[in-house]
Design a protein around this motif. Structure first.
Motif, PDB file in Angstrom:
ATOM      1  N   ALA A   9       0.828  -1.211   0.000  1.00 50.78           N
ATOM      2  CA  ALA A   9       0.000   0.000   0.000  1.00 50.78           C
ATOM      3  C   ALA A   9       0.860   1.258   0.000  1.00 50.78           C
ATOM      4  O   ALA A   9       0.576   2.227  -0.720  1.00 50.78           O
ATOM      5  CB  ALA A   9      -0.927  -0.006   1.213  1.00 50.78           C
ATOM      6  N   PHE A  10       1.909   1.259   0.793  1.00 53.31           N
ATOM      7  CA  PHE A  10       2.806   2.428   0.877  1.00 53.31           C
ATOM      8  C   PHE A  10       3.441   2.724  -0.475  1.00 53.31           C
ATOM      9  O   PHE A  10       3.549   3.886  -0.887  1.00 53.31           O
ATOM     10  CB  PHE A  10       3.881   2.163   1.928  1.00 53.31           C
ATOM     11  N   ASP A  11       3.844   1.678  -1.192  1.00 55.61           N
ATOM     12  CA  ASP A  11       4.504   1.870  -2.484  1.00 55.61           C
ATOM     13  C   ASP A  11       3.516   2.262  -3.576  1.00 55.61           C
ATOM     14  O   ASP A  11       3.747   3.217  -4.326  1.00 55.61           O
ATOM     15  CB  ASP A  11       5.243   0.588  -2.891  1.00 55.61           C
ATOM     16  N   LYS A  12       2.411   1.531  -3.685  1.00 50.92           N
ATOM     17  CA  LYS A  12       1.469   1.779  -4.775  1.00 50.92           C
ATOM     18  C   LYS A  12       0.758   3.122  -4.627  1.00 50.92           C
ATOM     19  O   LYS A  12       0.414   3.757  -5.629  1.00 50.92           O
ATOM     20  CB  LYS A  12       0.440   0.645  -4.844  1.00 50.92           C
ATOM     21  N   MET A  13       0.516   3.536  -3.405  1.00 53.20           N
ATOM     22  CA  MET A  13      -0.172   4.808  -3.191  1.00 53.20           C
ATOM     23  C   MET A  13       0.744   6.003  -3.433  1.00 53.20           C
ATOM     24  O   MET A  13       0.241   7.122  -3.602  1.00 53.20           O
ATOM     25  CB  MET A  13      -0.707   4.877  -1.752  1.00 53.20           C
ATOM     26  N   GLY A  14       2.059   5.772  -3.459  1.00 51.81           N
ATOM     27  CA  GLY A  14       2.963   6.915  -3.454  1.00 51.81           C
ATOM     28  C   GLY A  14       2.693   7.742  -2.207  1.00 51.81           C
ATOM     29  O   GLY A  14       2.412   8.941  -2.274  1.00 51.81           O
ATOM     30  N   TYR A  15       2.799   7.057  -1.066  1.00 55.99           N
ATOM     31  CA  TYR A  15       2.260   7.602   0.184  1.00 55.99           C
ATOM     32  C   TYR A  15       2.871   8.959   0.544  1.00 55.99           C
ATOM     33  O   TYR A  15       2.148   9.869   0.977  1.00 55.99           O
ATOM     34  CB  TYR A  15       2.488   6.608   1.326  1.00 55.99           C
ATOM     35  N   ILE A  16       4.163   9.118   0.370  1.00 56.61           N
ATOM     36  CA  ILE A  16       4.818  10.368   0.766  1.00 56.61           C
ATOM     37  C   ILE A  16       4.258  11.538  -0.041  1.00 56.61           C
ATOM     38  O   ILE A  16       3.908  12.589   0.519  1.00 56.61           O
ATOM     39  CB  ILE A  16       6.340  10.261   0.589  1.00 56.61           C
TER      40      ILE A  16
END
Length: 275
Positions: A60-67
């Motif tokens: 989720a952190f990677d696919k969302m482009g969380y930053i």
């Protein structure tokens, strides 16, 4: 009488516990399913995870482009909330202290705007802003939030400012303050409890909003956290595990802020209600 009071007290306590469970259950269900694989979620959504899938949060952190999405959400929320509070307070103060027929008409017109549902104007709004080349811009979205959020804020501020004695402002003017200085040094600090209430309402609205950003922000670089969770929806499948983890990551910042600021939030709401 003592027995009746005791029974009534237990009934109230039981009712509050039931209400607490009903409110917390969806969030607990979300957290539980965020640690499951897709098959476990679809086969037993109410059960506990047999093994914790921490990879859901990494995916989720990677696919969302969380930053990037977090930065966009933070900028839009902070700028929108601050501008709504400041501009609405100034507008309400002007309406109260300059009670002309025109200002009364403008105030009632602004309050009446709250009746119009957003869905009734969203298509013309997108067409107009698209023709002007103002879509896919965070500041255009902030501008829209100011327009949609100001009427309620002006309405709340208007009622509160009526209770502020005019003598406070007159004394400041006699001491040499200008009208702008009087507003920022005398009126705005008194409005702090109301500002806290308005800030809480608007933070929850802007941070969690999906519909308006989905119409305005089209590129992946501009997307907010709620929009980023849409990455997990495919044409024929839904990646439920990372989706649940993404929702938890989206809600987590607001919960952390509330936990650290709940003392000041509750204090501001209580002071505003007493006032």
């Amino acid at each position: 009488m003592a027995g009746q009071s005791r029974i009534l007290g237990w009934a109230k306590l039981l009712s509050l516990m039931v209400a607490l469970v009903l409110f917390i259950f969806p969030f607990l269900l979300l957290i539980t399913n965020s640690f499951k694989a897709n098959q476990a979620i679809t086969s037993d959504p109410l059960g506990l995870p047999a093994s914790f899938q921490w990879d859901n949060y990494v995916s989720a952190f990677d696919k969302m482009g969380y930053i990037s999405a977090f930065g966009n959400s933070l900028l839009i929320t902070v700028a929108g909330v601050l501008l709504i509070a400041l501009l609405a307070a100034m507008t309400a103060h002007y309406f109260v202290r300059h009670n002309s027929k025109l200002n009364q008409y403008l105030f009632f017109l602004m309050v009446a705007a709250m009746i119009i549902p957003f869905q009734a104007i969203m298509i013309p709004l997108v067409k107009i802003y698209g023709s002007l080349g103002l879509l896919d811009n965070k500041w255009s979205l902030i501008y829209m939030y100011i327009g949609f959020g100001s009427p309620l804020a002006v309405f709340i501020y208007h009622g509160f400012i009526k209770s502020i004695p005019l003598e406070l402002e007159e004394a400041a003017l006699m001491d040499g303050c200008g009208r702008v200085q009087t507003f920022f040094r005398i009126v705005l600090p008194v409005l702090l409890p109301t500002s806290v209430t308005i800030a809480v309402l608007n933070v929850l609205w802007i941070w969690n909003d999906f519909l308006l950003p989905s119409l305005v922000l089209t590129s992946s670089e501009q997307r907010t956290l709620p929009l980023s969770t849409f990455y997990f929806y495919g044409t024929y499948t839904v990646d439920y595990g990372p989706l649940m983890a993404g929702l938890v990551l989206t809600l987590l910042p607001v919960l952390v802020v509330y936990l650290f600021a709940q003392k000041y939030i509750i204090q501001g709401v209580m002071q505003g209600s007493i006032k």
